[in-house]
Design an enzyme around this catalytic site. Structure first.
Site, short mmCIF file in Angstrom:
data_model
loop_
_atom_site.label_atom_id
_atom_site.label_comp_id
_atom_site.label_asym_id
_atom_site.label_seq_id
_atom_site.Cartn_x
_atom_site.Cartn_y
_atom_site.Cartn_z
N LYS A 42 0.82 -1.19 0.00
CA LYS A 42 0.00 0.00 0.00
C LYS A 42 0.86 1.26 0.00
O LYS A 42 0.40 2.35 -0.27
CB LYS A 42 -0.87 0.03 1.27
CG LYS A 42 -1.67 -1.21 1.48
CD LYS A 42 -2.34 -1.19 2.87
CE LYS A 42 -2.96 -2.53 3.13
NZ LYS A 42 -3.19 -2.76 4.57
N ASP A 102 14.86 -0.06 0.83
CA ASP A 102 15.64 -0.15 2.06
C ASP A 102 16.75 -1.18 1.79
O ASP A 102 17.72 -0.88 1.11
CB ASP A 102 14.67 -0.54 3.17
CG ASP A 102 15.27 -0.56 4.56
OD1 ASP A 102 16.37 -0.03 4.74
OD2 ASP A 102 14.65 -1.11 5.47
N PHE A 151 13.72 5.78 10.51
CA PHE A 151 12.43 5.18 10.19
C PHE A 151 11.47 6.31 9.87
O PHE A 151 11.18 7.16 10.71
CB PHE A 151 11.89 4.29 11.32
CG PHE A 151 10.77 3.44 10.83
CD1 PHE A 151 11.03 2.26 10.14
CD2 PHE A 151 9.46 3.82 11.00
CE1 PHE A 151 10.00 1.48 9.63
CE2 PHE A 151 8.41 3.06 10.49
CZ PHE A 151 8.69 1.89 9.82
N ASP A 158 4.14 3.76 6.38
CA ASP A 158 3.42 3.50 7.63
C ASP A 158 4.32 2.99 8.76
O ASP A 158 5.44 2.53 8.53
CB ASP A 158 2.35 2.44 7.40
CG ASP A 158 2.94 1.03 7.30
OD1 ASP A 158 3.87 0.83 6.50
OD2 ASP A 158 2.50 0.13 8.05
P1 IMP Z 1 13.30 -3.70 1.69
O1 IMP Z 1 12.76 -5.00 1.15
O2 IMP Z 1 14.19 -3.91 2.88
O3 IMP Z 1 13.94 -2.83 0.64
O4 IMP Z 1 12.08 -2.93 2.31
C1 IMP Z 1 11.16 -2.27 1.56
C2 IMP Z 1 9.87 -2.08 2.32
O5 IMP Z 1 10.09 -1.93 3.74
C3 IMP Z 1 9.22 -0.79 1.88
O6 IMP Z 1 8.39 -1.00 0.74
C4 IMP Z 1 8.46 -0.38 3.12
O7 IMP Z 1 7.20 -1.01 3.14
C5 IMP Z 1 9.28 -0.90 4.27
N1 IMP Z 1 10.16 0.13 4.85
C6 IMP Z 1 11.51 0.22 4.80
N2 IMP Z 1 11.95 1.31 5.46
C7 IMP Z 1 10.86 1.95 5.90
C8 IMP Z 1 10.67 3.18 6.65
O8 IMP Z 1 11.60 3.92 7.02
N3 IMP Z 1 9.37 3.49 6.93
C9 IMP Z 1 8.30 2.75 6.55
N4 IMP Z 1 8.44 1.60 5.85
C10 IMP Z 1 9.71 1.21 5.53
#
Ligand code: IMP
Length: 179
Positions: A42, A102, A151, A158
């Site tokens: 979302k 991330d 964060f 969210d």
């Molecule tokens: P990754 O797979 O580690 O790259 O994470 C990606 C997902 O983690 C994003 O699409 C977000 O849903 C969530 N995410 C990563 N960092 C944050 C943050 O700082 N705030 C909110 N959601 C995050």
């Protein structure tokens, strides 16, 4: 709720301005290519809605939903597809629209999954890039803003499904997630 925000990183106006620029670049790059823009639910919903309205060439769009297992902060690297595309993407140019990259785990999974369908190309457009936390070789092709190791919430992002409707991107106070 606003008391839970430590600092506003990107205001409503800054986000709108940057999205205008991204829309212009994407309109130039995808002219005549009839691309499919894919909204990853979302988190990227607000970014997606604003971005596609800045695109001046014909596009289609579709939605996917993915869940990462783990707690709010640490992805375990396991990803599950909750909602797939409705549209076939074979020989189509695909632009994945994400809220934040991330570790890159989610996008690695997604790209592998979509590549198996033989699209003409796949590019990533993310609102935020938390490059310092990357654990994969994912590099966004289009990026709104770089962020440090905070964060962040708001503008679709969210914490426990809250704060998504805030019109800005801000850093969540540590007290808010240890409540
Ligand atoms: P990754 O797979 O580690 O790259 O994470 C990606 C997902 O983690 C994003 O699409 C977000 O849903 C969530 N995410 C990563 N960092 C944050 C943050 O700082 N705030 C909110 N959601 C995050």
């Amino acid at each position: 709720m606003l008391n839970d925000i430590q600092q506003i990183l990107f205001s409503k106006e800054q986000i709108a301005e940057r999205i205008k620029e991204l829309g212009k670049t994407l309109s130039e790059d995808y002219a005549g290519k009839d691309p499919i823009f894919v909204c990853i639910l979302k988190g990227s919903s607000l970014f997606f809605a604003d971005l596609v309205r800045e695109i001046t060439v014909p596009i289609n769009f579709d939605f996917m939903s993915i869940s990462s297992y783990g707690d709010e902060f640490i992805s375990t690297g396991q990803v599950k597809l909750l909602k797939d595309l409705d549209t076939p993407i074979e020989n189509r140019h695909v632009v994945i629209v994400e809220d934040i990259v991330d570790t890159g785990t989610t996008l690695s999974y997604l790209i592998k999954n979509l590549e198996a369908r033989a699209p003409a190309s796949i590019k990533i457009c993310t609102l935020l890039d938390k490059e310092c936390r990357r654990k994969t070789d994912i590099t966004p092709d289009y990026c709104g803003f770089k962020v440090g190791d905070h964060f962040v919430v708001g503008y679709g992002l969210d914490f426990e499904n809250g704060y998504r409707h805030l019109p800005f991107v801000g850093v969540l106070k540590p007290e808010a997630y240890s409540k």
